[in-house]
Design an enzyme around this catalytic site. Structure first.
Site, short mmCIF file in Angstrom:
data_model
loop_
_atom_site.label_atom_id
_atom_site.label_comp_id
_atom_site.label_asym_id
_atom_site.label_seq_id
_atom_site.Cartn_x
_atom_site.Cartn_y
_atom_site.Cartn_z
N ASP A 99 15.83 -63.91 31.06
CA ASP A 99 16.06 -62.46 31.08
C ASP A 99 17.52 -62.20 31.39
OD1 ASP A 99 13.37 -61.80 30.59
OD2 ASP A 99 12.89 -61.99 32.72
N ASP A 134 11.02 -58.51 25.43
CA ASP A 134 10.30 -57.51 26.20
C ASP A 134 10.46 -56.12 25.59
OD1 ASP A 134 9.58 -59.49 28.05
OD2 ASP A 134 11.39 -59.16 29.23
#
Length: 204
Positions: free
Chosen positions: A139, A158
């Protein structure tokens, strides 16, 4: 004789829809673009953000900071990483089943985004450290705080996944079906406006 629709009932408005092959091609193309874009941004993040402080953008609205997440958002399920690949494989199978009757371009876009996002994180789970099916997801985007204390740090996969789910909810709320038809809710006005002697005239 024609029968007036029941008040409040829902009827499907048939539509020509999109040829299934075209809808599936759109779904697969969007999924592929989302997957490749996710892999590219993760590669760039690993190359440029490792071992450096967060990068502040847009006056602090966005920060680029490299993290590796073993769980879901807010590190939910961090001790059960192996569960997430199984869930993702189930989602991929569900989308493949949905594609069998897919004739809607908006639904193709939605499912393509969900599929691309799911596959992007699945690649991390399978191939990244610390091992197969327990890999940590890369991330790199944090909102309003450099360390994800306002919103969980996320990646492009995401974003694609959430966007696809939101679009799917909107399509459901507006009655758009995956086969290209649309559900219309009758309010009974047509029945109320029908003259009393219509049925007798139709019989005659």
């Amino acid at each position: 004789m024609t029968t007036a629709p029941t008040a409040g009932s829902g009827t499907a408005e048939p539509g020509g829809g999109t040829p299934r092959r075209r809808a599936v091609v759109v779904l697969a193309s969007i999924a592929l673009v989302a997957l490749l874009a996710d892999l590219l941004t993760k590669h760039l993040a690993l190359q440029s953000l490792d071992d450096r402080p967060p990068v502040r953008l847009l006056g602090g609205a966005v920060y680029l900071t490299l993290t590796r997440n073993s769980g879901a958002a807010w590190s939910i399920g961090a001790d059960h990483t192996w569960v997430f690949p199984l869930i993702t494989i189930g989602v991929v199978g569900w989308i493949a089943w949905m594609a069998l009757r897919l004739r809607s371009l908006p639904w193709a876009v939605s499912l393509g985004l969900v599929l691309g996002g799911a596959l992007g994180n699945l690649v991390d789970r399978i191939f990244r450290a610390p091992g197969h099916f327990v890999g940590h997801v890369v991330d790199m985007v944090s909102l309003f705080d450099p360390y994800g204390r306002v919103w969980p740090v996320f990646n492009l996969a995401d974003s694609a996944l959430v966007s696809g789910v939101v679009l799917a909810v909107l399509l459901e709320l507006t009655g758009r079906q995956r086969d290209g038809s649309r559900i219309r809710k009758d309010d009974g006005k047509d029945a109320a406006a029908t003259p009393a002697g219509t049925e007798q005239r139709e019989r005659a």
